[in-house]
Design an enzyme around this catalytic site. Structure first.
Site, PDB file in Angstrom:
ATOM      1  N   PHE A 178     -14.432  32.974   2.631  1.00 30.90           N
ATOM      2  CA  PHE A 178     -14.459  34.435   2.601  1.00 30.90           C
ATOM      3  C   PHE A 178     -15.531  34.958   3.538  1.00 30.90           C
ATOM      4  CE2 PHE A 178     -13.117  33.171  -1.710  1.00 30.90           C
ATOM      5  CZ  PHE A 178     -11.980  33.951  -1.889  1.00 30.90           C
ATOM      6  N   ASP A 179     -15.221  36.033   4.251  1.00 32.16           N
ATOM      7  CA  ASP A 179     -16.252  36.831   4.909  1.00 32.16           C
ATOM      8  C   ASP A 179     -16.888  37.682   3.803  1.00 32.16           C
ATOM      9  OD1 ASP A 179     -17.760  38.346   6.761  1.00 32.16           O
ATOM     10  OD2 ASP A 179     -16.139  39.804   6.974  1.00 32.16           O
TER      11      ASP A 179
END
Length: 312
Positions: A178-179
């Protein structure tokens, strides 16, 4: 259920309870490579496309971008059920398609060919198929169509746009990257950065250090993934999660870590890139899927062969 949706239950697969399972809906173009067929549909129309699909219904479609991710989710189910055969908190995969059930036979046959445990095939004739997501309890929607994704996000369903590419992700364990901002977290700091530059953003983060960040569009999905991960010890877990963010660890990492702790979301590894390209670290991790809101980061991931999903 409206007339416009025709659902085919896959009797080869044990049906899950959608109120307990992590339901993921994928479109046919996200899970299989249908680029040639899609081109035929755009150039020659629906009838020609349907004819082609029926003529080739026994010819398996090549895997698409989300294929390895779905396979790895299946592996997680296997591991969970080995630990507890009565467990209901499993991945439940359904395919959402704008095909008619007639042209959809090739999709069903392809899934069976690869041994994919897809519980339902939903063939929708409506222009906006995302209206059926909530009724199926979908927690994550992956599509190759930008309008679909925007509609799903508006309906409050975690959603991302996958780009067609060759994928060679190793099979296990399931690795999800995930960013941070505008994906796991809200985009509040991004907005400050746009208005006041880096110094303003750093100042804002320091002032807000004790306040957890708002929720991003993929928080609910990440939290459910985290819940499944907690069924195992860290060494034995079939799920690994990563945070790869453009934030700097020194100035802007503390609040991110505090927020994750506040949410009770354990992340296996976190990388604070301080604006450096994410491609090299992603090539090292080899995730089954990488979620980011920046198209330049998605391109960098695709350049190193990482299956990517853009959160607009």
């Amino acid at each position: 259920m409206a007339e416009a949706e025709s659902t085919v239950i896959n009797t080869d697969v044990k049906q899950k309870d959608p109120s307990e399972a992590l339901v993921i809906a994928v479109t046919t173009r996200a899970i299989f490579n249908l680029e040639e067929e899609h081109k035929l549909y755009l150039e020659k129309g629906k009838e020609e496309y349907t004819r082609h699909q029926q003529a080739n219904q026994d010819k398996p479609l090549p895997p698409g971008t989300a294929f390895a991710f779905i396979q790895a989710a299946q592996y997680v189910n296997k591991k969970i059920l080995e630990t507890n055969p009565a467990e209901k908190d499993l991945f439940d995969i359904l395919v959402l398609s704008n095909n008619s059930p007639e042209s959809g036979m090739r999709i069903i046959n392809s899934a069976k060919h690869y041994g994919l445990e897809i519980s339902k095939f939903c063939f929708v004739s409506d222009e906006d198929s995302t209206q059926y997501l909530k009724s199926h309890g979908v927690k994550l929607f992956l599509s190759a169509d930008r309008t679909d994704v925007c509609n799903a996000l508006r309906r409050g369903v975690s959603s991302a746009l996958v780009f067609q590419q060759e994928v060679h992700a190793p099979s296990t364990p399931l690795r999800v990257v995930f960013d941070g901002d505008a994906v796991l977290f809200s985009d509040e700091t991004d907005q400050v950065f746009r208005d006041q530059g880096l110094e303003g953003a750093v100042e804002y983060e320091r002032a807000m250090e004790a306040v957890p960040m708002g929720e991003g569009p993929l928080k609910a999905f990440a939290m459910h993934l985290g819940k499944m991960r907690k069924k195992f010890s860290q060494e034995k877990s079939p799920i690994r999660t990563y945070l790869v963010t453009a934030r700097s660890g020194r100035d802007m990492g503390i609040r991110a870590i505090k927020t994750l702790r506040e949410w009770g979301l354990a992340i296996d590894e976190a990388f604070f890139m301080d604006g450096a390209p994410k491609g090299p670290i992603l090539a090292q991790i080899q995730p089954h899927i990488f979620f980011d809101d920046g198209l330049h980061n998605i391109q960098g991931a695709r350049d190193v062969g990482v299956p990517s999903a853009w959160v607009p």
